[in-house]
Motif scaffolding. Sequence first.
Motif, PDB file in Angstrom:
ATOM      1  N   UNK A  99       1.067  -1.218   0.069  1.00  0.00           N
ATOM      2  CA  UNK A  99       0.094  -0.008   0.089  1.00  0.00           C
ATOM      3  C   UNK A  99       0.579   0.950  -0.008  1.00  0.00           C
ATOM      4  N   UNK A 100       2.092   1.421   0.487  1.00  0.00           N
ATOM      5  CA  UNK A 100       2.977   1.944   0.569  1.00  0.00           C
ATOM      6  C   UNK A 100       3.363   2.869  -0.361  1.00  0.00           C
ATOM      7  N   UNK A 101       3.923   1.357  -1.312  1.00  0.00           N
ATOM      8  CA  UNK A 101       4.955   1.615  -2.698  1.00  0.00           C
ATOM      9  C   UNK A 101       3.601   1.813  -3.334  1.00  0.00           C
ATOM     10  N   UNK A 102       1.980   1.571  -3.471  1.00  0.00           N
ATOM     11  CA  UNK A 102       1.449   2.258  -4.099  1.00  0.00           C
ATOM     12  C   UNK A 102       1.528   3.582  -3.852  1.00  0.00           C
ATOM     13  N   UNK A 103       1.344   4.248  -2.789  1.00  0.00           N
ATOM     14  CA  UNK A 103       1.137   5.612  -2.615  1.00  0.00           C
ATOM     15  C   UNK A 103       1.980   6.332  -3.123  1.00  0.00           C
ATOM     16  N   UNK A 104       3.491   5.840  -2.550  1.00  0.00           N
ATOM     17  CA  UNK A 104       4.957   6.678  -3.187  1.00  0.00           C
ATOM     18  C   UNK A 104       5.098   6.766  -4.951  1.00  0.00           C
ATOM     19  N   UNK A 105       4.472   5.582  -5.269  1.00  0.00           N
ATOM     20  CA  UNK A 105       4.965   5.611  -6.481  1.00  0.00           C
ATOM     21  C   UNK A 105       3.316   6.772  -7.403  1.00  0.00           C
ATOM     22  N   UNK A 106       2.182   6.584  -7.138  1.00  0.00           N
ATOM     23  CA  UNK A 106       1.748   7.503  -7.297  1.00  0.00           C
ATOM     24  C   UNK A 106       2.357   9.243  -7.175  1.00  0.00           C
ATOM     25  N   UNK A 107       3.003  10.088  -6.323  1.00  0.00           N
ATOM     26  CA  UNK A 107       3.014  10.647  -5.601  1.00  0.00           C
ATOM     27  C   UNK A 107       4.480  11.478  -6.811  1.00  0.00           C
ATOM     28  N   UNK A 108       5.286  10.603  -7.189  1.00  0.00           N
ATOM     29  CA  UNK A 108       6.339  10.596  -7.700  1.00  0.00           C
ATOM     30  C   UNK A 108       5.631  11.295  -9.389  1.00  0.00           C
ATOM     31  N   UNK A 109       4.303  11.283  -9.652  1.00  0.00           N
ATOM     32  CA  UNK A 109       3.322  11.403 -10.622  1.00  0.00           C
ATOM     33  C   UNK A 109       3.441  12.955 -10.762  1.00  0.00           C
ATOM     34  N   UNK A 110       3.466  13.446  -9.642  1.00  0.00           N
ATOM     35  CA  UNK A 110       3.906  14.914  -8.892  1.00  0.00           C
ATOM     36  C   UNK A 110       4.955  16.058  -9.062  1.00  0.00           C
ATOM     37  N   UNK A 111       6.327  14.160  -8.937  1.00  0.00           N
ATOM     38  CA  UNK A 111       7.482  15.516  -8.552  1.00  0.00           C
ATOM     39  C   UNK A 111       7.508  15.071  -7.048  1.00  0.00           C
ATOM     40  N   UNK A 112       7.287  14.498  -6.353  1.00  0.00           N
ATOM     41  CA  UNK A 112       7.389  14.256  -4.905  1.00  0.00           C
ATOM     42  C   UNK A 112       8.060  12.883  -4.675  1.00  0.00           C
ATOM     43  N   UNK A 113       8.449  13.067  -4.081  1.00  0.00           N
ATOM     44  CA  UNK A 113       9.750  11.615  -3.709  1.00  0.00           C
ATOM     45  C   UNK A 113      10.255  11.330  -2.273  1.00  0.00           C
ATOM     46  N   UNK A 114      10.296  10.041  -2.065  1.00  0.00           N
ATOM     47  CA  UNK A 114      10.684  10.133  -0.067  1.00  0.00           C
ATOM     48  C   UNK A 114      11.567   9.524  -0.024  1.00  0.00           C
ATOM     49  N   UNK A 115      12.729   9.073   0.704  1.00  0.00           N
ATOM     50  CA  UNK A 115      13.600   8.441   1.364  1.00  0.00           C
ATOM     51  C   UNK A 115      13.739   7.678   2.047  1.00  0.00           C
ATOM     52  N   UNK A 116      14.257   6.685   2.476  1.00  0.00           N
ATOM     53  CA  UNK A 116      13.956   5.703   3.337  1.00  0.00           C
ATOM     54  C   UNK A 116      15.189   6.419   4.180  1.00  0.00           C
ATOM     55  N   UNK A 117      14.684   6.416   5.378  1.00  0.00           N
ATOM     56  CA  UNK A 117      15.661   7.095   6.905  1.00  0.00           C
ATOM     57  C   UNK A 117      16.032   6.038   7.830  1.00  0.00           C
ATOM     58  N   UNK A 118      17.038   6.077   8.287  1.00  0.00           N
ATOM     59  CA  UNK A 118      17.615   4.870   8.885  1.00  0.00           C
ATOM     60  C   UNK A 118      17.465   5.635  10.451  1.00  0.00           C
ATOM     61  N   UNK A 119      16.364   6.766  10.745  1.00  0.00           N
ATOM     62  CA  UNK A 119      16.025   6.880  12.596  1.00  0.00           C
ATOM     63  C   UNK A 119      14.893   7.148  12.072  1.00  0.00           C
ATOM     64  N   UNK A 120      13.814   7.215  12.933  1.00  0.00           N
ATOM     65  CA  UNK A 120      12.302   6.927  13.162  1.00  0.00           C
ATOM     66  C   UNK A 120      12.026   8.301  13.291  1.00  0.00           C
TER      67      UNK A 120
END
Length: 209
Positions: free
Chosen positions: A145-166
């Motif tokens: 579900x998260x992957x689906x949302x992240x892929x959708x947001x890339x169409x708007x130029x919105x990206x996310x990065x994996x992080x090591x700390x919460x």
Amino acid sequence: MNSKKVLILGIGNVLWADEGFGVRCIEALNQDYVFEGDVKLMDGGTQGIYLVQHVQEADVLVVFDAIDYGLAPGTLKVVYNDDVPKFMGAKKMSLHQTGFQEVLAMAEFTGNYPSALLLVGCQPEELEDFGGSLRDVVKAQIEPAIDTALNYLTDFGITAQKQQTNNHALSPEQLNLSDYEQGRPDEASACRTGDIRFFPPAQGEQEAH
């Protein structure tokens, strides 16, 4: 640079097993990713109409929720734009879905409505389990579900990065998935269908009084 305001919202009630799917998605997204740009992550719980101001401010709205589509348990279904309100109320499982339909209607009425909507819904397996957690087939859909949302947001130029700390938790620590599951009493000492204080007395007890 992307200038759109994005709201990623998880709604539902973690106290009723698979009803908590949306909240668990936003919890995991907040723990594992950091976003660039104007992106707000929110645990909407069962707030209903109180979410309207946040929806009104968003250009792009992503919603995670448990939805009864009449499909096999654990099935993910993705719905876009004008179809989102229809699916939110097709088969209501709880009051929060009625409330969120009203949120969308009010936002549209005021003219402050997201230009793009995505609903990532998962078919629940079990709801009538007070204090229960997600069933395995539903829990397994959090990452997709998260992957689906992240892929959708890339169409708007919105990206996310994996992080090591919460990131800072969106809800009290006692409600995060691991603590919630580990702290549950056994079946002999905890009611599974609601709060026993509000159950009607059994027939024999009624006659005794």
